[in-house]
Design an enzyme around this catalytic site. Structure first.
Site, PDB file in Angstrom:
ATOM      1  N   HIS A 124       1.917  36.478  60.001  1.00 42.65           N
ATOM      2  CA  HIS A 124       0.653  35.749  59.835  1.00 42.65           C
ATOM      3  C   HIS A 124       0.485  34.684  60.924  1.00 42.65           C
ATOM      4  CE1 HIS A 124       0.215  37.422  55.856  1.00 42.65           C
ATOM      5  NE2 HIS A 124       1.080  36.644  55.271  1.00 42.65           N
ATOM      6  N   ARG A 265      -3.160  41.422  42.407  1.00 46.90           N
ATOM      7  CA  ARG A 265      -3.990  40.721  41.431  1.00 46.90           C
ATOM      8  C   ARG A 265      -5.133  41.619  41.008  1.00 46.90           C
ATOM      9  NH1 ARG A 265      -8.385  37.125  41.428  1.00 46.90           N
ATOM     10  NH2 ARG A 265      -8.813  37.829  43.553  1.00 46.90           N
ATOM     11  N   GLY A 267      -7.367  43.360  43.740  1.00 41.62           N
ATOM     12  CA  GLY A 267      -7.555  44.365  44.783  1.00 41.62           C
ATOM     13  C   GLY A 267      -8.985  44.838  44.915  1.00 41.62           C
TER      14      GLY A 267
END
Ligand code: A3P
Length: 309
Positions: A124, A265, A267
């Site tokens: 990231h 969670r 999606g």
């Protein structure tokens, strides 16, 4: 050891390590859970200055698979896709590490240098801070984008459910940090626009979370072509079945342990409408206009379609 046993052994080690880190995290205040490196906030429990310095010097390989994402844009999804594709084609697991390239101890790069190709890596960290070696070697980069509003909502739930990250008492408080780039990994907009200058490098494939939701097999075909994996239609179908939200969520207690529900969670596309106020939505529109409107990456995000109330 079979492939499945090997995968399970790696997962068990990761879980044990994660448990230790979660215990460490529980002793820290929200402020202590983050530190700044080169002007960007990082999680204290997962990252360190020594690891960043070692990572800057790491030797990339031409045949590495480098997945680059701002948090919550589909990192675990694309990692799983590449894992399944390479396993399907080579009949052998690629080298993979649990978590991001920037997590853990500096010695990990020494370990990675001894592992066989292909190595599937994800990070990231901002494009400008990635080891220059990846650009010199022209490593193929897979950039996954997601619209900035769904990314914010996903990030809010994630930071509150993940003990290694700071918690927020309300969506409004999180939103303030998100829009000012005061969250872990910094501003979504700064992150995304930095990749614009590499868009014509010839070794970058940009996909979006929304396109992957719309037609996964179409996007899988693009990945297969880009990496020269030449999957058959049958193989694409197999990978697709293994990487839908429901199949990944189903297996997530094996792959992600206690953090399964934290990573998988909803999606979905459009969840932002449940939390954003009109005013917040307009503020993100203005940021999009300022940073990304009219750019190639901005066009790929399909902002009008996905970010209008
Ligand atoms: P939500 O919080 O909106 O559900 P990352 O892996 O970069 O942390 O991104 C996490 C987001 O990707 C979460 O979004 C998660 O549910 C979603 N996700 C993970 N696997 C997915 C899949 N196979 N299909 C669709 N969404 C997925």
């Amino acid at each position: 050891m079979s492939t499945a046993e090997g995968q399970q052994a790696k997962t068990d080690t990761f879980m044990a390590d994660m448990k230790k880190r979660l215990e460490e995290a529980s002793k820290l205040t929200p402020e202590e859970l983050k530190f700044s490196y080169k002007g960007i906030l990082y999680p204290t429990i997962l990252c360190s200055e020594e690891t960043f310095q070692a990572m800057e010097k790491m030797e990339a390989r031409e045949d590495d698979v480098l997945i680059v994402t701002y948090p919550k844009c589909g990192t675990n999804w694309s990692l799983q896709i590449l894992h399944e594709m390479i396993l399907e084609v080579n009949k052998k697991e690629p080298t993979m590490i649990k978590g991001m390239l920037e997590f853990g101890k500096p010695e990990k790069y020494e370990y990675l240098s001894q592992q066989p190709s292909p190595r599937v890596l994800a990070t990231h960290i901002p494009c400008e801070d990635i080891s220059k070696s990846f650009f010199e070697k022209k490593t193929k980069v897979l950039l996954i984008l997601r619209n900035p509003k769904d990314t914010a909502v996903s990030y809010y739930h994630f930071t509150n459910k993940n003990p290694t990250l700071p918690t927020y008492e309300s969506w409004d408080l999180f939103y303030k940090d998100y829009i000012t780039g005061n969250v872990i990994y910094g501003s979504y907009f700064d992150y995304t626009i930095q990749w614009e200058k590499h868009i014509d490098d010839g070794n970058i494939l940009v996909l979006t979370f929304e396109d992957m939701k719309e037609d996964l097999s179409r996007e899988l075909r693009k990945i297969s072509d880009f990496y020269g994996l030449a999957l058959t239609d049958e193989q694409i179908k197999l990978v697709q079945e293994k990487t839908t939200f429901s199949s990944m969520k189903e297996k997530s207690s094996n792959t992600h342990g206690d953090l399964a529900n934290v990573f998988f969670r909803k999606g979905e596309v459009g969840d932002w409408k449940n939390l954003f106020t009109e005013e917040q939505s307009k503020e993100v529109d203005a940021q999009f206009e300022k940073y990304l409107a009219g750019t190639k990456l901005g066009n790929m995000i399909n902002y009008e379609k996905y970010c209008t109330f």
